[in-house]
Design a protein around this motif. Structure first.
Motif, PDB file in Angstrom:
ATOM      1  N   ARG A   1      45.638  49.983  33.279  1.00 15.31           N
ATOM      2  CA  ARG A   1      45.512  49.514  32.110  1.00 15.31           C
ATOM      3  C   ARG A   1      45.710  47.565  31.816  1.00 15.31           C
ATOM      4  N   LYS A   2      45.841  47.507  32.739  1.00 19.29           N
ATOM      5  CA  LYS A   2      45.908  45.882  33.304  1.00 19.29           C
ATOM      6  C   LYS A   2      44.434  45.975  33.627  1.00 19.29           C
TER       7      LYS A   2
ATOM      8  N   LYS B   1      39.294  40.250  29.592  1.00 24.17           N
ATOM      9  CA  LYS B   1      39.498  39.208  29.160  1.00 24.17           C
ATOM     10  C   LYS B   1      38.166  38.404  29.598  1.00 24.17           C
ATOM     11  N   LEU B   2      38.059  38.586  31.214  1.00 29.82           N
ATOM     12  CA  LEU B   2      36.489  37.802  31.836  1.00 29.82           C
ATOM     13  C   LEU B   2      35.056  38.048  30.946  1.00 29.82           C
TER      14      LEU B   2
ATOM     15  N   ILE C   1      47.776  43.075  40.985  1.00 26.98           N
ATOM     16  CA  ILE C   1      48.505  42.574  40.085  1.00 26.98           C
ATOM     17  C   ILE C   1      50.365  42.810  40.664  1.00 26.98           C
ATOM     18  N   ARG C   2      50.714  41.521  39.522  1.00 24.72           N
ATOM     19  CA  ARG C   2      52.462  42.035  40.465  1.00 24.72           C
ATOM     20  C   ARG C   2      53.305  42.791  39.667  1.00 24.72           C
TER      21      ARG C   2
ATOM     22  N   ALA D   1      35.042  37.858  40.705  1.00 23.81           N
ATOM     23  CA  ALA D   1      35.410  36.912  42.099  1.00 23.81           C
ATOM     24  C   ALA D   1      35.869  35.622  41.958  1.00 23.81           C
ATOM     25  N   LEU D   2      34.751  35.045  41.315  1.00 26.84           N
ATOM     26  CA  LEU D   2      35.293  33.678  40.577  1.00 26.84           C
ATOM     27  C   LEU D   2      36.245  33.362  39.848  1.00 26.84           C
ATOM     28  N   ARG D   3      36.777  34.454  38.381  1.00 26.03           N
ATOM     29  CA  ARG D   3      36.953  33.938  37.357  1.00 26.03           C
ATOM     30  C   ARG D   3      38.384  34.448  37.393  1.00 26.03           C
ATOM     31  N   ALA D   4      38.417  35.127  38.434  1.00 27.17           N
ATOM     32  CA  ALA D   4      40.313  35.966  38.475  1.00 27.17           C
ATOM     33  C   ALA D   4      40.884  35.306  39.590  1.00 27.17           C
ATOM     34  N   ARG D   5      41.831  34.792  39.212  1.00 31.49           N
ATOM     35  CA  ARG D   5      43.064  34.314  40.629  1.00 31.49           C
ATOM     36  C   ARG D   5      43.711  35.237  41.516  1.00 31.49           C
ATOM     37  N   ASN D   6      42.726  36.869  41.156  1.00 32.68           N
ATOM     38  CA  ASN D   6      43.900  37.906  41.748  1.00 32.68           C
ATOM     39  C   ASN D   6      42.919  38.929  42.304  1.00 32.68           C
TER      40      ASN D   6
ATOM     41  N   ARG E   1      42.386  45.490  30.889  1.00 36.15           N
ATOM     42  CA  ARG E   1      42.437  44.431  29.778  1.00 36.15           C
ATOM     43  C   ARG E   1      41.326  42.580  31.487  1.00 36.15           C
ATOM     44  N   VAL E   2      42.017  43.126  31.616  1.00 38.57           N
ATOM     45  CA  VAL E   2      41.419  41.730  33.167  1.00 38.57           C
ATOM     46  C   VAL E   2      39.782  41.377  32.730  1.00 38.57           C
TER      47      VAL E   2
END
Lengths: 453, 302
Positions: free
Chosen positions: B198-199, B206-207, B167-168, B147-152, B202-203
């Protein structure tokens, strides 16, 4: 421990018995009760034999207190609704059954009270006694949503196939609530309850035929039909000017907001039929339709047929004028089947009456009730961007004629395989930069500190 | 790593090396059962030929989608089955332009269209509105970090014990739990749901978490369509009482619980029908083809 002791040291009697109670063999004097001798306490569990504590000390098992109270509540509800004994017995039986089911045995007392109401409701439905869910919710002073949920769970558990709610049945009971007899209101505003109900039932039937009732809450429709029926029984200026608000105040009922919309819808339907009356020369508008209501209701089947035929002709003329293919006979709109079939004799008799009262109209005779209630199927679909079939037929459910404006659907990403490459940049756009994350954390800390102080 | 969403796949646990979540070589084993919706493909040994094959398959697929189409589909959206994964290709070496003998993504394996003749089919295809799927990321997650490091992302532990991420493209929402399990909702097709899942994975990767993509499964599919004529719900509930429930005081629509396939339909007076509870697309189509004659015939007899 010797069996030879035959005299009780306490009272001296020789009436000594062996007692195997409570896993300990004892010799007890019957007369004074003192223990003469006792064996060693056994340390192995002998199981729940007939000498168990709960069995020897139990009194007769009492029925659950809440069940009794619940049954009394069921009875009270039945008495308030003045249902007959059969319904009362049924409700009590259902309640007992449902109460002991695992789905309901541990719910809150409030829910058990709701369950009592639902049992009464289902018994009323099964034995053909019209009661609405709204009435039950009112009696229980509970949220109708909760009542609905409990009701549906209950019929699932008890496997009851209850008949559906029919609005015509409830109409009479509903109209009793309105205090507009001559005892309650001045003479010129008063109305005989029987006439009122009869006309209101006819109005509701007409509304049901023209798609106003299906899918809607029944009570506002009933209120609207009683209001219109009251107005039309003496359509003088005084009554026509009285708004629904004032009418409800006068009749001492709570006004329901959707009833206003239903009144408008029903007036529109009445106007559409009023236009077909042969002897009415002036234009029929919602303002002056109330005077025609009596005639409309008396001849409503014939007027419906006429209205549909006129509409058919208009559409045919329009499509011919715009040079499209003429419509096949089958596709012509006719909702006659829906109302005509149950009263196959009456419309023809009505038609003759109508014709006798006025000049003959060119179109007459028996139209075979065609079956498709929708409008042209061919027609303007290729032209109109979003063909609303509701606008092309004479009577359609109002939600079709006035559709809610939906959020515009985005053009979807088609042809996605699910296994495409996912670009790094896209994923990175969803992740905060380290600086952002730090600032976010700091802000959160500040906010939480300020909350604490 | 990217496998089909049929749970019969023995390769679910296979994860590609870190940082290589791109759709790599789809490795199929000849052990794959026929009729599961997949074509067994030869295990390709050479990496270069894999890339070539993929390109060819994609071309073929596009060509097929342009040509073939199931009869009766009006919107141009061919009702594809489970995945449009590169299933094309015969067991021999695939030559470009060669129409495969069987098991194209467009050939229905399960009866997507009913066995009634085309003249009786309704001509209306329900559109999918929502797909709910689940996937296991295979590792424990620290929701606070996410929650801290993801924008969405939003995370309110007092209200709900999961991170809500969006996600958009495809426009979807995911619920990510600390156990590593994730629910993905809002996609309009199975492939989109898979891509979206999958996206999200991936997020999370990446975190900094060792996220995998295990047990992707579609849990629920919702479709809707319009028959374009009004329906007398009161009559329908009388004739189909054992399946229907209609309480206008509670809900304006009729709830029809079809037994085969096991689908719940919400039928409204306007003629709009919502179908839900399906695990595969074919169930929605089948359910609609079952209900359409009832609605149509019913409209005639009343």
């Amino acid at each position: 421990m010797s069996a030879s002791v035959t005299r009780c040291p306490g009272c001296g009697s020789s009436n000594i018995v062996d007692d195997d109670l409570y896993c300990q063999a004892q010799r007890v004097c019957v007369d004074c009760g003192s223990v003469v001798s006792e064996g060693v306490l056994t340390d192995d569990w002998t199981g729940d034999t007939e000498i168990s504590y709960s069995r020897t000390t139990a009194v007769a098992r009492k029925p659950c207190l809440n069940l009794i109270k619940g049954l009394q509540r069921v009875k009270a509800i039945c008495r308030i609704l003045r249902v007959n004994n059969e319904i009362e017995n049924h409700s009590q039986a259902y309640y007992t059954q449902a109460y002991q089911h695992e789905a309901f045995i541990r719910v809150s007392l409030q829910k058990k009270e709701v369950l009592a109401g639902c049992c009464v409701l289902v018994s009323c439905r099964l034995l053909n006694w019209p009661v609405t869910m709204g009435t039950i919710s009112c009696l229980l002073d509970a949220d109708p949503v909760v009542v609905g949920a409990v009701y549906q769970e209950m019929i699932k558990i008890l496997n009851i196939k209850a008949p559906v709610f029919i609005i015509n049945d409830v109409m009479e009971a509903h109209s009793q609530e309105y205090k507009i007899s001559s005892l309650h209101v001045p003479e010129e505003l008063a109305e005989n309850s029987r006439d009122l109900t009869k006309r209101a039932v006819a109005l509701v039937e007409l509304a049901a035929d023209t798609w106003i009732v299906t899918g809607r809450h029944p009570t506002p429709i009933m209120m609207a039909s009683i209001y219109l029926s009251w107005q039309s029984l003496k359509p003088n200026k005084h009554r026509l000017k009285l708004t629904l608000d004032k009418f409800c105040q006068m009749a001492k009922v709570n006004k329901l907001k959707p009833a206003m919309k239903r009144i408008a819808e029903m007036k529109e339907v009445l106007c559409k039929l009023g236009r077909e009356i042969p002897w009415v020369r002036e234009a029929v508008t919602p303002d002056n339709v109330m005077q025609q209501v009596e005639d409309i209701l008396n001849y409503r089947f014939a007027l419906l047929r006429r209205a549909l035929r006129t509409h058919e002709e208009t559409l045919q003329a329009e499509s011919e004028a715009s040079g499209e293919d003429s419509l096949p006979e089958e596709a012509a709109s006719s909702q006659v089947a829906e109302h005509g079939e149950q009263n196959s004799n009456a419309p023809t008799a009505e038609e003759y009456e109508l014709n006798a009262e006025s000049a003959q109209r060119p179109r007459d005779g028996n139209d075979d009730p065609h079956t498709e209630p929708e409008g042209n199927t061919g027609g303007g679909e290729s032209q109109a961007p979003a063909p609303n079939w509701g606008k092309r037929v004479l009577f359609a459910p109002p939600c079709v004629v006035h559709p809610k404006r939906r959020r515009v659907e985005r053009p979807e990403c088609k042809d996605v395989t699910g296994d495409e490459d996912i670009s790094d940049s896209e994923i990175d756009s969803y992740i905060r930069t380290p600086r952002e994350a730090r600032e976010f954390a700091q802000t959160q800390k500040m906010l939480s500190e300020s909350e604490k102080t | 790593m990217d496998q089909n969403n049929s749970s019969a796949s023995p390769f679910q646990g296979l994860s590609s090396p870190q940082g290589a979540m791109t759709p790599g070589m789809p490795i199929f084993s000849p052990m794959m059962p026929y009729g599961s919706g997949l074509t067994p493909q030869p295990v390709v040994a050479n990496s270069l030929s894999i890339l070539e094959e993929q390109q060819r398959q994609q071309q073929q697929q596009q060509a097929q989608q342009a040509n073939a189409g199931l009869p009766g589909t009006s919107s141009g959206l061919t009702p594809q089955l489970y995945h449009s994964q590169t299933v094309a290709g015969s067991t021999t070496t695939a030559l470009p332009g060669n129409t495969p003998l069987y098991n194209t993504p467009l050939t229905p394996m399960t009866p997507v269209t009913p066995s009634t003749p085309a003249s009786e089919s309704s001509g209306i295809v329900p559109q999918l509105q929502n797909i709910v799927s689940t996937v296991n990321l295979g590792c424990k997650l620290d929701l606070k970090t996410i929650a801290l490091r993801a924008r969405n992302a939003e995370y309110n532990p007092k209200r709900f014990a999961a991170v809500i991420m969006r996600i958009r493209e495809p426009r979807t929402t995911a619920l990510i739990f600390s156990s590593g399990k994730m629910v993905c909702t809002g996609a309009k097709s199975e492939e989109q749901s898979r891509l979206a899942a999958r996206k999200y994975a991936r997020v999370v990767q990446k975190l900094g978490f060792p996220a995998k993509f295990l047990d992707f499964k579609i849990q629920n599919m919702v479709g809707s369509c319009d028959v374009k004529f009004p329906i007398r719900l009161e009559g329908l509930v009388l004739t189909h009482q054992q399946f229907s429930s209609y309480e206008p005081e509670l809900f304006p629509g009729l709830i029809y619980r079809m037994i085969k396939p096991r689908i719940v339909l919400l039928i409204f007076v306007s003629g709009k029908v919502v179908l839900t509870g399906a695990k595969v697309r074919g169930e929605i189509y089948e359910a609609f083809e079952n209900i359409y004659p009832i609605l149509k015939g019913f409209r005639k007899t009343t």
